[in-house]
Design an enzyme around this catalytic site. Structure first.
Site, mmCIF file in Angstrom:
data_model
loop_
_atom_site.group_PDB
_atom_site.id
_atom_site.type_symbol
_atom_site.label_atom_id
_atom_site.label_comp_id
_atom_site.label_asym_id
_atom_site.label_seq_id
_atom_site.Cartn_x
_atom_site.Cartn_y
_atom_site.Cartn_z
ATOM 1 N N CYS A 1 -24.649 -9.146 -13.977
ATOM 2 C CA CYS A 1 -24.207 -9.746 -15.540
ATOM 3 C C CYS A 1 -25.191 -9.645 -16.107
ATOM 4 C CB CYS A 1 -23.992 -11.420 -14.501
ATOM 5 S SG CYS A 1 -23.084 -12.601 -15.989
ATOM 6 N N GLN B 1 0.226 -6.588 -3.305
ATOM 7 C CA GLN B 1 -0.825 -6.468 -2.417
ATOM 8 C C GLN B 1 -1.487 -5.802 -3.654
ATOM 9 O OE1 GLN B 1 1.939 -5.449 0.877
ATOM 10 N NE2 GLN B 1 0.111 -7.121 2.226
ATOM 11 N N ALA C 1 0.540 -1.193 0.027
ATOM 12 C CA ALA C 1 0.227 0.272 -0.413
ATOM 13 C C ALA C 1 1.074 1.249 -0.254
ATOM 14 C CB ALA C 1 -0.963 0.310 1.517
ATOM 15 N N HIS D 1 -3.388 -10.260 -4.520
ATOM 16 C CA HIS D 1 -5.325 -9.739 -3.810
ATOM 17 C C HIS D 1 -5.659 -9.647 -5.334
ATOM 18 C CE1 HIS D 1 -3.558 -8.751 -0.551
ATOM 19 N NE2 HIS D 1 -2.894 -10.363 -0.558
ATOM 20 N N ARG E 1 -4.830 0.791 7.007
ATOM 21 C CA ARG E 1 -4.113 -0.014 7.863
ATOM 22 C C ARG E 1 -4.017 1.333 8.908
ATOM 23 N NH1 ARG E 1 -0.449 -3.673 6.766
ATOM 24 N NH2 ARG E 1 -0.461 -2.585 4.272
ATOM 25 N N VAL F 1 8.664 7.175 0.000
ATOM 26 C CA VAL F 1 8.959 6.359 -1.314
ATOM 27 C C VAL F 1 9.389 7.143 -3.127
ATOM 28 C CG1 VAL F 1 6.633 6.099 -1.721
ATOM 29 C CG2 VAL F 1 7.788 3.882 -2.491
HETATM 30 ZN ZN ZN Z 1 -23.362 -14.787 -15.042
#
Ligand code: ZN
Length: 254
Positions: free
Chosen positions: A159, A108, A30, A126, A42, A243
Site C-alpha cells: 500500500c 463464482q 469455472a 468470490h 478442481r 459451453v
Molecule cells: Zn493502506
C-alpha cells in the site's frame, strides 16, 4: 446423430424458456472460463495448480503468515489471468443482457471476463482480481498497477499509504464471503423465474444453494454444464455439450 439432435433440442427449449421469462438470471462457474484458457483448479494436474494445494497457498492464513511467500505464488496467477480474454460464452450472456433477456450474471469466477465481455449487472460472489485492497486502510489498486508493482519488486506489493502488503480483492480460503454481493445474489435468485446455471458443478457455497432459492420461490432452473450437478433431476432442461457451442446455439434461437 442422436446426440447432436438432442443438443439442438436442448438449446431450443432453453431459448424458448428465456423468451418466456421475465426475470432470468445466469449463474456461472469455472466451466465458462475454461475455453478462455483458465483451467478449473478442481481438475487435477492442470497448469498452475498442478503442484500445490490451493486450499493451502490460497488461504487467508498463508497471506497473513507470510505475504511475500503468498505473493510468490499468487503473482503468477495474477499475471496469467490479466492476459486472458472473454470467449463467445461470456459474450453470449452479455448479449442476452443487452437484449433485455437476462437481468444479470452471478459468478463464482474472479477472472473479470464477464465484465470484459460487457455484462453490466455482475455479482462476483468470490470477488475479482480486478483490484487489490489494503487490509489496513482500505486503499484499492487496479490490476494493471498491481502487475506493474509485481514486476518492479519481489514479494508482496505494498500500500502506498501505510506500506501494508496488499491483498487481492478475491475471497481466499478461510475468508468470509462479501456480504453485499451475497445478498444481491440471493435477491436475484429468489426473484428469478429462470436461473440458467452455466459451467458450474453447483457444489461450492454459496452458488450451490442459489438454484434451491429459485426453485423454492417457484422459478425454474436450467443447466448448461458438463458433468453431474445436484440439480440434474430438478432442472427443466440440461445442455451438456461444449459451453461455447451450447450458448451460441441458444443465442441464435432466442
Ligand atoms: Zn493502506
Amino acid at each position: 446423430m442422436i446426440g447432436l439432435r438432442n443438443g439442438t433440442r436442448g438449446a431450443e427449449r432453453l431459448a424458448e424458456m428465456l423468451r418466456a421469462s421475465e426475470r432470468a438470471v445466469a449463474l456461472t462457474g469455472a466451466g465458462i472460463s475454461v475455453p478462455s484458457g483458465i483451467p478449473d483448479f478442481r481438475t487435477p494436474g492442470e497448469g498452475l495448480w498442478e503442484k500445490v494445494n490451493p486450499m493451502e497457498v490460497a488461504h487467508i492464513d498463508a497471506f497473513r503468515r507470510d505475504p511475500d511467500r503468498f505473493w510468490g505464488f499468487y503473482r503468477e496467477r495474477f499475471v496469467m489471468l490479466r492476459d486472458k480474454l472473454p470467449n463467445p460464452a461470456h459474450e453470449a450472456l452479455a448479449e442476452l443482457e443487452s437484449r433485455g433477456v437476462l437481468r444479470g450474471v452471478v459468478t463464482q469466477n474472479v477472472d473479470r471476463l464477464h465484465r470484459a465481455a460487457g455484462t453490466s449487472r455482475l455479482v462476483e460472489v468470490h470477488g475479482s482480481i480486478a483490484r487489490c485492497v489494503c487490509p489496513e486502510c482500505g486503499w484499492k489498486v487496479g490490476l494493471d498497477a498491481v502487475v506493474e508493482m509485481l514486476e518492479a519488486v519481489e514479494g508482496a506489493p505494498e500500500c502506498v499509504a501505510c506500506i501494508a502488503p496488499l491483498k487481492p480483492d478475491v475471497v481466499l480460503f478461510g475468508e468470509m464471503l462479501p456480504e453485499a454481493a451475497i445478498q444481491e445474489a440471493y435477491e436475484l435468485a429468489s426473484e428469478a423465474d429462470l436461473l440458467v446455471c452455466v459451467g458450474s458443478s453447483l457444489e461450492v457455497h454459496p452458488v450451490a444453494s442459489l438454484p434451491e432459492v429459485t426453485l423454492e420461490a417457484g422459478g425454474e432452473v436450467a443447466l448448461v454444464t458438463q458433468g453431474p450437478t445436484p440439480y440434474d433431476r430438478r432442472a427443466a432442461v440440461k445442455l451438456s455439450g461444449d459451453v461455447v457451442e451450447e450458448l451460441r446455439a441458444v443465442l441464435e434461437l432466442v
